[in-house]
Motif scaffolding. Structure first.
Motif, mmCIF file in Angstrom:
data_model
loop_
_atom_site.group_PDB
_atom_site.id
_atom_site.type_symbol
_atom_site.label_atom_id
_atom_site.label_comp_id
_atom_site.label_asym_id
_atom_site.label_seq_id
_atom_site.Cartn_x
_atom_site.Cartn_y
_atom_site.Cartn_z
ATOM 1 N N ILE A 83 34.300 39.914 42.002
ATOM 2 C CA ILE A 83 33.310 39.962 43.080
ATOM 3 C C ILE A 83 33.448 41.262 43.888
ATOM 4 N N LEU A 84 34.507 42.010 43.640
ATOM 5 C CA LEU A 84 34.698 43.257 44.387
ATOM 6 C C LEU A 84 33.906 44.382 43.721
ATOM 7 N N SER A 85 33.414 45.288 44.544
ATOM 8 C CA SER A 85 32.662 46.417 44.014
ATOM 9 C C SER A 85 33.575 47.279 43.135
ATOM 10 N N ILE A 93 33.815 50.290 42.734
ATOM 11 C CA ILE A 93 34.310 51.510 43.370
ATOM 12 C C ILE A 93 35.513 51.184 44.264
ATOM 13 N N ILE A 94 35.493 50.020 44.888
ATOM 14 C CA ILE A 94 36.638 49.572 45.680
ATOM 15 C C ILE A 94 37.843 49.408 44.755
ATOM 16 N N MET A 148 41.380 51.499 44.740
ATOM 17 C CA MET A 148 42.599 50.707 44.856
ATOM 18 C C MET A 148 43.573 51.027 43.713
ATOM 19 N N LEU A 201 45.927 44.125 45.460
ATOM 20 C CA LEU A 201 45.187 43.695 46.649
ATOM 21 C C LEU A 201 46.106 43.660 47.857
ATOM 22 N N VAL A 255 46.878 47.015 49.346
ATOM 23 C CA VAL A 255 45.814 47.533 50.204
ATOM 24 C C VAL A 255 45.838 46.836 51.563
ATOM 25 N N ASN A 289 27.194 45.235 45.346
ATOM 26 C CA ASN A 289 28.311 46.001 44.797
ATOM 27 C C ASN A 289 27.890 47.245 44.032
ATOM 28 N N PRO A 323 29.373 50.579 49.218
ATOM 29 C CA PRO A 323 30.183 51.198 48.157
ATOM 30 C C PRO A 323 30.155 52.731 48.219
ATOM 31 N N VAL A 353 32.373 54.000 51.148
ATOM 32 C CA VAL A 353 33.809 53.942 50.900
ATOM 33 C C VAL A 353 34.214 55.075 49.950
ATOM 34 N N PHE A 360 42.717 52.576 53.069
ATOM 35 C CA PHE A 360 42.924 51.137 52.879
ATOM 36 C C PHE A 360 42.051 50.335 53.836
ATOM 37 N N LEU A 386 38.579 50.275 52.650
ATOM 38 C CA LEU A 386 38.425 49.366 51.505
ATOM 39 C C LEU A 386 38.325 47.924 51.991
ATOM 40 N N THR A 440 35.026 47.198 53.688
ATOM 41 C CA THR A 440 33.923 47.150 52.729
ATOM 42 C C THR A 440 33.949 45.862 51.918
ATOM 43 N N ALA A 441 35.166 45.422 51.580
ATOM 44 C CA ALA A 441 35.278 44.219 50.745
ATOM 45 C C ALA A 441 35.111 42.947 51.568
ATOM 46 N N ILE A 455 31.843 40.408 51.388
ATOM 47 C CA ILE A 455 31.689 39.670 50.143
ATOM 48 C C ILE A 455 32.860 38.688 49.952
ATOM 49 N N THR A 456 34.040 39.065 50.441
ATOM 50 C CA THR A 456 35.192 38.170 50.306
ATOM 51 C C THR A 456 35.013 36.926 51.172
ATOM 52 N N TYR A 461 32.660 34.762 49.503
ATOM 53 C CA TYR A 461 33.317 34.139 48.352
ATOM 54 C C TYR A 461 34.119 32.920 48.772
#
Lengths: 290, 276
Positions: A111-113, A115-116, A120, B29, B32, B208, B226, B229, B244, B247, B250-251, B254-255, B258
């Protein structure tokens, strides 16, 4: 027959055909035309130059390396995503106390883009990054290396990253496939005295073919269309060792060579369509029903 | 007894293997998340240690030095309008394709399906968008997203429409409904669940997406998250705590989504691939 047209008027189709036609079909057809021209920022007049762009590209070592990198990426990422997805699904399909938490975790990367994810993973594969730090911790110093800076390992970093992102998705498809197999099949085979592996080969795998078709086909299409993963992780470097067709198109586009970029795009479309359709046909012919 | 013991060992082995694999998913993850709360120097060590001291300045930098809110609303705008348009346009088309179900419609459907497989042809698309005066505008992006996701939505909905009995249409028409009214009043409500699936699938992918913004939005005013970032990373390459934090921010949208609607997202994304 007449009712078909009265009840279901063609006007319902017009917006979809118009938008898709204008913004997808038309450019795609134009691309096949532009690929045979000289078109560039420097020479805005369209002159037909036959197969020159293709001859140029197929003799161009940088494009050829990008071409093979794309194929290599598609092959390895397709296999790994599918296999790891299948293993995860088989381990998770029977109830487990932390099962749903694990599924959530495995699924999350997709679900993460992209580019992210790519930025990373720079921190993972850097010389002073997470992977090398981990190897040092395990006293495996001899394995430490500049993963992204070495032409031999750079493609595998991109493959690893994409496998990290999509394995959980493959898992979800396989789990859905496994859950659709009726329990009675397993019970019947247990009574007949089938072992775990016999059940696997004769019941699970054949009935998983639809899920396999979907996973392999979409992994393959996604793999051949690789672009932002490379742009975000390695930028195509070192040198040209991780360029793929997608990033080469971007490069020629930025440099203003539109005809050549179209030719590359056309090569990519033809390969993706051919392999995607072939793979789908081949695998879906192997599907069985009991 | 023996059997249940076996089962317990089996479950333990499975759990251990799975958590080892889960660690591989979590580790980057975690790096970050932890790194975003470290100082500039500590973040550049790329280790999974807790921040000491905790430092929140990176978030301040991201919020004050990059147009993050603007990008958020750009992404929100593009995603919601495109998703809405795809659904509006593809639902009636899917209905007619599924109901007519003749050779012409099957041919048309296959052409749409090519749109799922073939990547977008960038250069000629730029030419078309430029010719229409849409280059660099939101509407250009919306048009491209709509065109790109109509096939997906058709793919899902056409299969679904076939499960709705045709007698419903006939009854409605006999009662004097026009086809338009029949579709709106009778069919659309029945499409609700598949529309939700499509919505999640499309919204996720548009949110995304990186390819269309990087080719079609050159001005930073139009950047989506996107793209923001990516550019922020280019600018702050060596200041990892800031990277970080960007990131994470930006995430984050959506997280959060989710976490709340996980089952719809998984259903939406998997059904996007499994035949509907």
């Amino acid at each position: 027959m007449n009712n078909l047209y009265k009840f279901y008027p063609a006007s319902f189709l017009v917006p979809a055909v118009f938008v898709f036609g204008l913004f997808f079909v038309l450019p795609t057809i134009m691309g096949f035309g532009l690929a045979f021209t000289q078109y560039s920022v420097y020479q805005q007049v369209l002159t037909y130059n036959g197969l020159d762009n293709f001859k140029y590209l197929f003799q161009h070592p940088q494009f050829m390396s990008a071409f093979w990198n794309t194929i290599e990426f598609a092959v390895f990422s397709t296999i790994l995503k599918t296999v790891i997805g299948l293993v995860l699904a088989l381990l998770l399909v029977q109830p487990l106390r932390s099962g749903s938490l694990l599924k959530t975790l495995f699924y999350m990367p997709c679900i993460l883009s992209p580019i992210i994810v790519a930025i990373m993973f720079q921190t993972v594969f850097r010389m002073d990054g997470l992977l090398n730090n981990f190897l040092e911790l395990m006293h495996l110093d001899f394995l430490r290396q500049d993963w992204m800076g070495n032409g031999k390992t750079v493609m595998s970093t991109i493959v690893t990253m994409d496998v990290w992102r999509w394995s959980g998705f493959n898992m979800a498809i396989f789990i859905a496939g496994l859950q659709s197999i009726p329990d009675s099949f397993y019970e019947a085979s247990s009574i007949d005295g089938a072992s775990y592996w016999q059940k696997m080969i004769h019941i699970r795998l054949p009935l998983l073919m639809p899920a396999l078709t979907i996973n392999m086909t979409s992994n393959c299409i996604g793999g051949l269309n690789v672009f932002e993963q490379v742009l975000g992780l390695t930028g195509g470097g070192p040198g040209y060792s991780s360029q793929v067709i997608g990033t080469m198109v971007y490069q020629s586009f930025s440099q203003g060579y539109y005809g050549k970029a179209s030719a590359m795009g056309m090569i990519q479309i033809v390969i993706t369509l051919a392999l995607g359709v072939l793979m789908y046909r081949f695998l879906s012919n192997k599907e069985v029903s009991y | 007894m023996n059997l249940s013991n076996n089962k317990r060992i089996n479950n333990t082995v499975r759990t251990v293997i799975l958590w080892c694999m889960a660690f591989l998913i979590i580790a980057p993850l975690l790096l970050v998340v932890l790194g975003s709360f470290k100082t500039r120097g500590d973040a550049a060590h790329f280790t999974l240690t807790l921040p000491a001291p905790w430092d929140f300045s990176s978030y301040e930098t991201v919020v004050s030095r990059s147009p993050i809110f603007r990008s958020f609303f750009n992404s929100l705008f593009l995603t919601s309008i495109s998703t809405f348009l795809v659904l509006m346009i593809s639902a009636p088309a899917a209905f007619v394709i599924a109901r007519r179900n003749n050779r012409a419609m099957k041919g048309l459907f296959s052409v749409f399906m090519l749109g799922i497989i073939a990547p977008i042809s960038i250069i000629p698309t730029v030419v078309v968008i430029r010719a229409l005066g849409l280059y660099g505008s939101y509407w250009g992006g919306i048009a491209l997203y709509t065109a790109r996701f109509i096939p997906w939505s058709l793919f899902l909905m056409t299969g679904f429409v076939k499960t709705i009995p045709r007698e419903l249409d006939e009854a409605a028409i006999l009662d004097g409904c026009s086809p338009y009214k029949m579709f709106l009043m009778i069919i659309t409500p029945l499409l609700r669940s598949i529309m939700l699936t499509c919505m999640v699938f499309i919204a996720m992918n548009v949110w995304n997406d990186f390819q269309i913004p990087i080719y079609f939005f050159s001005s930073s005013e139009k950047w989506t998250m996107p793209l923001l970032v990516y550019n922020f990373f280019g600018q702050y390459m060596r200041i990892w705590n800031n990277v970080f934090a960007s990131l994470i921010l930006t995430a984050l949208p959506i997280t959060i989504l989710y976490m709340f609607v996980q089952q719809y997202i998984i259903a939406g994304m998997t059904q996007g691939s499994v035949k509907g």
